[in-house]
Design a protein around this motif. Sequence first.
Motif, short mmCIF file in Angstrom:
data_model
loop_
_atom_site.label_atom_id
_atom_site.label_comp_id
_atom_site.label_asym_id
_atom_site.label_seq_id
_atom_site.Cartn_x
_atom_site.Cartn_y
_atom_site.Cartn_z
N MET A 54 20.18 17.10 -8.25
CA MET A 54 20.50 15.45 -7.69
C MET A 54 18.81 15.80 -7.13
N ARG A 55 18.57 16.87 -6.52
CA ARG A 55 16.95 16.72 -5.72
C ARG A 55 16.49 16.27 -6.84
N GLU A 56 16.20 17.63 -7.33
CA GLU A 56 14.94 17.83 -8.60
C GLU A 56 15.03 16.43 -9.04
N GLU A 57 16.08 15.88 -9.49
CA GLU A 57 15.50 14.30 -10.26
C GLU A 57 15.46 13.71 -9.33
N TYR A 58 15.58 13.41 -8.29
CA TYR A 58 15.45 12.33 -7.12
C TYR A 58 13.74 12.56 -7.43
N GLN A 59 13.00 13.82 -6.70
CA GLN A 59 11.32 14.08 -6.91
C GLN A 59 10.49 13.79 -8.15
N ALA A 60 12.04 14.00 -9.76
CA ALA A 60 10.67 13.86 -10.82
C ALA A 60 10.24 12.01 -10.89
N ASP A 61 12.47 10.92 -10.24
CA ASP A 61 11.78 9.67 -9.87
C ASP A 61 10.50 9.28 -9.40
N LEU A 62 10.31 10.02 -8.28
CA LEU A 62 9.24 9.73 -7.37
C LEU A 62 7.71 9.88 -7.87
N VAL A 63 7.98 11.18 -8.77
CA VAL A 63 6.89 11.19 -9.56
C VAL A 63 6.62 9.78 -10.48
N GLU A 64 6.97 10.01 -10.81
CA GLU A 64 7.37 8.91 -11.90
C GLU A 64 6.58 7.18 -11.46
N VAL A 65 7.78 7.07 -9.82
CA VAL A 65 6.65 5.73 -9.39
C VAL A 65 5.00 5.84 -9.06
N GLY A 66 4.97 7.16 -8.37
CA GLY A 66 3.76 7.13 -7.34
C GLY A 66 3.03 7.02 -8.93
N ARG A 67 3.29 7.81 -10.75
CA ARG A 67 2.71 7.19 -11.66
C ARG A 67 2.43 5.59 -11.38
N LEU A 68 3.09 4.91 -11.87
CA LEU A 68 3.48 4.21 -11.54
C LEU A 68 2.08 2.66 -11.49
N LEU A 69 2.19 3.14 -10.03
CA LEU A 69 1.90 2.57 -9.01
C LEU A 69 0.07 2.74 -9.46
N VAL A 70 -0.60 4.41 -9.17
CA VAL A 70 -1.65 4.42 -9.87
C VAL A 70 -2.52 4.07 -10.23
N THR A 71 -1.65 3.66 -11.88
CA THR A 71 -1.99 3.43 -12.90
C THR A 71 -1.95 1.57 -12.95
N MET A 72 -0.64 1.14 -12.25
CA MET A 72 -1.50 -0.46 -11.44
C MET A 72 -2.85 -0.41 -10.82
N ALA A 73 -3.14 0.73 -9.54
CA ALA A 73 -4.16 0.62 -9.15
C ALA A 73 -5.38 0.86 -9.47
N GLU A 74 -5.41 1.30 -11.03
CA GLU A 74 -6.36 1.83 -11.63
C GLU A 74 -7.07 0.05 -11.68
N SER A 75 -5.93 -0.17 -12.53
CA SER A 75 -5.63 -1.54 -13.60
C SER A 75 -6.59 -2.87 -12.40
N VAL A 76 -5.83 -2.65 -11.43
CA VAL A 76 -6.46 -3.78 -10.08
C VAL A 76 -7.70 -3.20 -10.23
N ARG A 77 -8.35 -2.47 -10.16
CA ARG A 77 -9.59 -1.70 -9.59
C ARG A 77 -10.46 -2.37 -10.67
N ALA A 78 -10.17 -2.46 -11.35
CA ALA A 78 -10.89 -2.48 -12.92
C ALA A 78 -11.25 -4.15 -13.08
N THR A 79 -9.97 -4.52 -12.84
CA THR A 79 -9.44 -6.12 -13.15
C THR A 79 -10.79 -6.44 -11.87
N LEU A 80 -10.88 -6.40 -10.69
CA LEU A 80 -11.80 -6.85 -9.67
C LEU A 80 -13.07 -6.33 -10.29
N ARG A 81 -13.42 -5.35 -10.80
CA ARG A 81 -15.21 -4.50 -11.49
C ARG A 81 -15.48 -5.80 -11.98
#
Lengths: 217, 217
Positions: B1-28
Motif C-alpha cells: 500500500m505504502r509503496e503504491e502510494y509513493q508511486a502515485d505521488l511520483v506520477e502526480v509529480g511528473r504530471l505537474l512537471v510536464t504541465m510546468a514545462e508546457s506552461v513555460r514553453a507557452t509563455l516563451r
Amino acid sequence: MREEYQADLVEVGRLLVTMAESVRATLRKATTALLTADLKAAEAVIERDAEVDAIYEQVELKVADIIARQAPVASDLRRVITTLHISADLERMGDLAEHVAKTAKRRHPSPAVPAELRPTFKEMADVADLMAEKIIKLLGAPNVALAAELEKDDDAIDDAERHLFKIMLADDWPYGAETAIDGALLGRFYERYADHAVNIGEQVIYLVTGESPAGAN
Amino acid sequence: MREEYQADLVEVGRLLVTMAESVRATLRKATTALLTADLKAAEAVIERDAEVDAIYEQVELKVADIIARQAPVASDLRRVITTLHISADLERMGDLAEHVAKTAKRRHPSPAVPAELRPTFKEMADVADLMAEKIIKLLGAPNVALAAELEKDDDAIDDAERHLFKIMLADDWPYGAETAIDGALLGRFYERYADHAVNIGEQVIYLVTGESPAGAN
C-alpha cells in the motif's frame, strides 16, 4: 460516522455561504466606492478582504479534516473536492472586489470612472451582483437550471465590457491614457469576477450531474 | 500500500512537471509572438492551451483516485491537496500566456507593443521565464530557499510593470488609448503569471515546513 460526515458537509456549506455573502457585499460596496468616489467605502472593502481570506483558510482546514477522518469516496469525495474549488473561486472574487476598491482609493478625490462610462459599470456591477446572489442560492440548494443561467449573465457582462471599450476607443475619447487604462483594468476586474461565478456554477452542475465543466477559463 | 502510494505521488509529480514545462514553453512562445508580431507563434500558443488544461484534468482525477484508494492523512494528505493547488495555479498561468498570444494575434500584422515598451516587456518575460524554470526545479526537489526567491523575482516584475505605466502615462505618450489599454492589460498578464508562480512557491514552502502562506494574492 455517516451522520457526522453529513454534519461536516453542512458546516462547510455554511462557510461557503458566509464567504459568498461577504464577497457579494464587498463588490456592492466597492462599486459604490467606484461610482461615487467614496473613500470610506473603498477602505472598508480593503479591510474586509482579510475576512474572506480567513474563511477560505477555514474551509481548507475543514476539508482536510473531513478527508482525514471520513475517508470519503466516489460522489462524497467529489463533493468535498468541489468545495475546495468553490472556495478558491470565492476567494479570488473577493480579491477582485478589493482591486476595484483600491482603484477608487488611488484616484480619490477624483472619480476613477468618467461620467460616460458610469452607466456601463453600473450595469456590469448589477449583473455581477445578481450572479453572486444566484451563487448564494445555489450553495443552499444546488440547481442545474439556475447554475446554467450564470453563463448567460456572463455574456451580458462581456457585452458590457465590449461597450466600455467601444467608448474608450472612439476617436473623440477625451480623457487620455490613464483613464482608459483604469477603465480597461476595472472592466477586467468585473469580467473576471463573473468568470469565477461561472466556474462556481460549473462546479455545482458537476456536483449534481457528474458532468465535467468544459474547461476552466 | 505504502509503496503504491509513493508511486502515485511520483506520477502526480511528473504530471505537474510536464504541465510546468508546457506552461513555460507557452509563455516563451507567446512573448515571441508579442514582441515580433509572429502570427504563427501566437496561433500555436492558443492551440496548445488545451494541452495544459488536459493535464490539469488528469491531475484532478489522479488526486481523487489517490484519496479514494489510499485515504492519506496528515502530511500525506497535505501533500496531495497541495498538488491540486499547484495544478490550478499552473493551469491559470497557461491561460495568461494564451491571453498574451491572443492580444498579439488581434493586433497582427501591427505589433501590439510599441518599440518604447518592448524592452520592459522583454524584461518581464525574462523574469517570468526564470520563475517558471525555478518552479520546474522545485517540483523535482522542494527547496525552501529557492521557493523564497520567487518573491524577489515577483518584486522585479512589479517594478517593471510600474515602469511600463510610467512610460504610458507620460505627457508625451504618442499612441493613444488603445495601445495604452493593451499595454496595461499585457502588463497585468505577466504580473498575474508571476503571482501564480509565487503562490506555487508558497505551496512548496508549506509542503516542506508546514508553514501556511500569508494569504493568496
